[in-house]
Write a protein that holds these residues in place. Sequence first.
Motif, PDB file in Angstrom:
ATOM      1  N   LEU A  35       0.828  -1.208   0.000  1.00 33.09           N
ATOM      2  CA  LEU A  35       0.000   0.000   0.000  1.00 33.09           C
ATOM      3  C   LEU A  35       0.866   1.263   0.000  1.00 33.09           C
ATOM      4  N   GLY A  36       2.026   1.205   0.666  1.00 35.89           N
ATOM      5  CA  GLY A  36       2.954   2.333   0.631  1.00 35.89           C
ATOM      6  C   GLY A  36       3.459   2.592  -0.780  1.00 35.89           C
ATOM      7  N   GLY A  37       3.698   1.526  -1.537  1.00 34.48           N
ATOM      8  CA  GLY A  37       4.079   1.689  -2.939  1.00 34.48           C
ATOM      9  C   GLY A  37       2.986   2.352  -3.756  1.00 34.48           C
ATOM     10  N   LEU A  38       1.738   1.996  -3.462  1.00 35.23           N
ATOM     11  CA  LEU A  38       0.621   2.646  -4.151  1.00 35.23           C
ATOM     12  C   LEU A  38       0.523   4.126  -3.792  1.00 35.23           C
ATOM     13  N   VAL A  39       0.826   4.455  -2.550  1.00 40.07           N
ATOM     14  CA  VAL A  39       0.815   5.857  -2.129  1.00 40.07           C
ATOM     15  C   VAL A  39       1.909   6.635  -2.849  1.00 40.07           C
ATOM     16  N   ILE A  40       3.094   6.039  -2.936  1.00 38.26           N
ATOM     17  CA  ILE A  40       4.202   6.694  -3.648  1.00 38.26           C
ATOM     18  C   ILE A  40       3.813   6.936  -5.108  1.00 38.26           C
ATOM     19  N   TYR A  41       3.159   5.953  -5.714  1.00 40.36           N
ATOM     20  CA  TYR A  41       2.688   6.111  -7.100  1.00 40.36           C
ATOM     21  C   TYR A  41       1.640   7.212  -7.189  1.00 40.36           C
ATOM     22  N   GLY A  42       0.663   7.155  -6.303  1.00 38.08           N
ATOM     23  CA  GLY A  42      -0.442   8.112  -6.373  1.00 38.08           C
ATOM     24  C   GLY A  42      -0.020   9.543  -6.125  1.00 38.08           C
ATOM     25  N   LEU A  43       0.921   9.744  -5.217  1.00 39.08           N
ATOM     26  CA  LEU A  43       1.378  11.101  -4.920  1.00 39.08           C
ATOM     27  C   LEU A  43       2.410  11.599  -5.914  1.00 39.08           C
ATOM     28  N   GLY A  44       3.017  10.679  -6.677  1.00 34.57           N
ATOM     29  CA  GLY A  44       4.031  11.067  -7.663  1.00 34.57           C
ATOM     30  C   GLY A  44       5.230  11.743  -7.024  1.00 34.57           C
ATOM     31  N   VAL A  45       5.721  11.186  -5.931  1.00 33.31           N
ATOM     32  CA  VAL A  45       6.803  11.813  -5.178  1.00 33.31           C
ATOM     33  C   VAL A  45       8.197  11.352  -5.587  1.00 33.31           C
ATOM     34  N   LEU A  46       8.286  10.486  -6.570  1.00 31.33           N
ATOM     35  CA  LEU A  46       9.609  10.032  -7.014  1.00 31.33           C
ATOM     36  C   LEU A  46      10.332  11.175  -7.722  1.00 31.33           C
ATOM     37  N   PRO A  47      11.659  11.191  -7.673  1.00 35.01           N
ATOM     38  CA  PRO A  47      12.420  12.268  -8.312  1.00 35.01           C
ATOM     39  C   PRO A  47      12.158  12.332  -9.822  1.00 35.01           C
ATOM     40  N   GLU A  48      12.484  13.480 -10.374  1.00 35.24           N
ATOM     41  CA  GLU A  48      12.333  13.690 -11.820  1.00 35.24           C
ATOM     42  C   GLU A  48      13.086  12.612 -12.593  1.00 35.24           C
ATOM     43  N   GLY A  49      12.516  12.160 -13.666  1.00 30.50           N
ATOM     44  CA  GLY A  49      13.166  11.172 -14.512  1.00 30.50           C
ATOM     45  C   GLY A  49      12.819   9.739 -14.142  1.00 30.50           C
ATOM     46  N   ILE A  50      12.221   9.515 -12.969  1.00 35.17           N
ATOM     47  CA  ILE A  50      11.816   8.164 -12.572  1.00 35.17           C
ATOM     48  C   ILE A  50      10.296   8.099 -12.687  1.00 35.17           C
ATOM     49  N   PRO A  51       9.789   7.227 -13.551  1.00 33.52           N
ATOM     50  CA  PRO A  51       8.334   7.133 -13.702  1.00 33.52           C
ATOM     51  C   PRO A  51       7.675   6.741 -12.381  1.00 33.52           C
ATOM     52  N   SER A  52       6.496   7.298 -12.133  1.00 30.75           N
ATOM     53  CA  SER A  52       5.832   7.071 -10.850  1.00 30.75           C
ATOM     54  C   SER A  52       5.399   5.621 -10.655  1.00 30.75           C
ATOM     55  N   ALA A  90      11.687   2.344   6.654  1.00 28.39           N
ATOM     56  CA  ALA A  90      12.020   3.628   7.286  1.00 28.39           C
ATOM     57  C   ALA A  90      12.599   4.608   6.266  1.00 28.39           C
ATOM     58  N   LEU A  91      13.404   4.109   5.332  1.00 27.10           N
ATOM     59  CA  LEU A  91      13.962   4.988   4.301  1.00 27.10           C
ATOM     60  C   LEU A  91      12.881   5.506   3.352  1.00 27.10           C
ATOM     61  N   GLY A  92      11.779   4.782   3.255  1.00 24.91           N
ATOM     62  CA  GLY A  92      10.657   5.258   2.444  1.00 24.91           C
ATOM     63  C   GLY A  92      10.080   6.560   2.968  1.00 24.91           C
ATOM     64  N   ALA A  93      10.367   6.885   4.232  1.00 23.43           N
ATOM     65  CA  ALA A  93       9.881   8.136   4.815  1.00 23.43           C
ATOM     66  C   ALA A  93      10.525   9.351   4.162  1.00 23.43           C
ATOM     67  N   ILE A  94      11.602   9.143   3.430  1.00 25.89           N
ATOM     68  CA  ILE A  94      12.206  10.249   2.682  1.00 25.89           C
ATOM     69  C   ILE A  94      11.224  10.740   1.623  1.00 25.89           C
ATOM     70  N   LEU A  95      10.502   9.802   1.023  1.00 30.36           N
ATOM     71  CA  LEU A  95       9.529  10.157  -0.019  1.00 30.36           C
ATOM     72  C   LEU A  95       8.163  10.495   0.560  1.00 30.36           C
ATOM     73  N   VAL A  96       7.705   9.693   1.522  1.00 33.99           N
ATOM     74  CA  VAL A  96       6.395   9.893   2.143  1.00 33.99           C
ATOM     75  C   VAL A  96       6.619   9.889   3.659  1.00 33.99           C
ATOM     76  N   PRO A  97       6.602  11.051   4.291  1.00 34.39           N
ATOM     77  CA  PRO A  97       6.895  11.119   5.727  1.00 34.39           C
ATOM     78  C   PRO A  97       5.999  10.233   6.606  1.00 34.39           C
ATOM     79  N   ALA A  98       4.809   9.924   6.169  1.00 34.05           N
ATOM     80  CA  ALA A  98       3.919   9.065   6.961  1.00 34.05           C
ATOM     81  C   ALA A  98       4.487   7.655   7.126  1.00 34.05           C
ATOM     82  N   LEU A  99       5.378   7.252   6.240  1.00 34.08           N
ATOM     83  CA  LEU A  99       6.001   5.929   6.363  1.00 34.08           C
ATOM     84  C   LEU A  99       6.915   5.856   7.585  1.00 34.08           C
ATOM     85  N   ALA A 100       7.317   6.992   8.150  1.00 38.74           N
ATOM     86  CA  ALA A 100       8.112   6.981   9.381  1.00 38.74           C
ATOM     87  C   ALA A 100       7.274   6.415  10.529  1.00 38.74           C
ATOM     88  N   LEU A 101       6.008   6.756  10.574  1.00 34.04           N
ATOM     89  CA  LEU A 101       5.115   6.216  11.596  1.00 34.04           C
ATOM     90  C   LEU A 101       4.921   4.709  11.408  1.00 34.04           C
TER      91      LEU A 101
END
Length: 135
Positions: A35-52, A90-101
């Motif tokens: 589900l965290g992967g789906l959130v990363i996709y939906g928010l489009g938070v990956l750096p430029e040049g990397i498809p969501s 935990a490193l996923g929190a760099i992209l989506v801070p809610a993943l820290a929780l």
Amino acid sequence: MGFVTTAQGPARRRRGAAESLASIVLAFESVIAFLGGLVIYGLGVLPEGIPSWWGIVAGSVVAVLMILAGRFVRYPWGIAFGWVLQLVVALGAILVPALALVALIFGTMYGYATIKGAALDRRNAQIGSTPPDET
């Protein structure tokens, strides 16, 4: 651990508390990782040049690795691999801070499962090795 004989067929290996608890935590966390992967996709938070859509791929890979790690927590390297996966979440929190929780909650549960489960296994082994008191 020993083997348990069943009425249906051959003996099965007996699982300890640490193995059972850690594999349960990893199985539940695998759903959250996907589900965290789906959130990363939906928010489009990956750096430029990397498809969501790589967010879905990453979440799926971490989820599958967690399920596989649950099968190997009987070995010390399997427990360590589970900790590595906790770090990945935990490193996923760099992209989506809610993943820290999520990392905090599941990391705490995984730590409790491995530490307390090992203590329960040691206690059960000690009880099993002590002959019953005859009165």
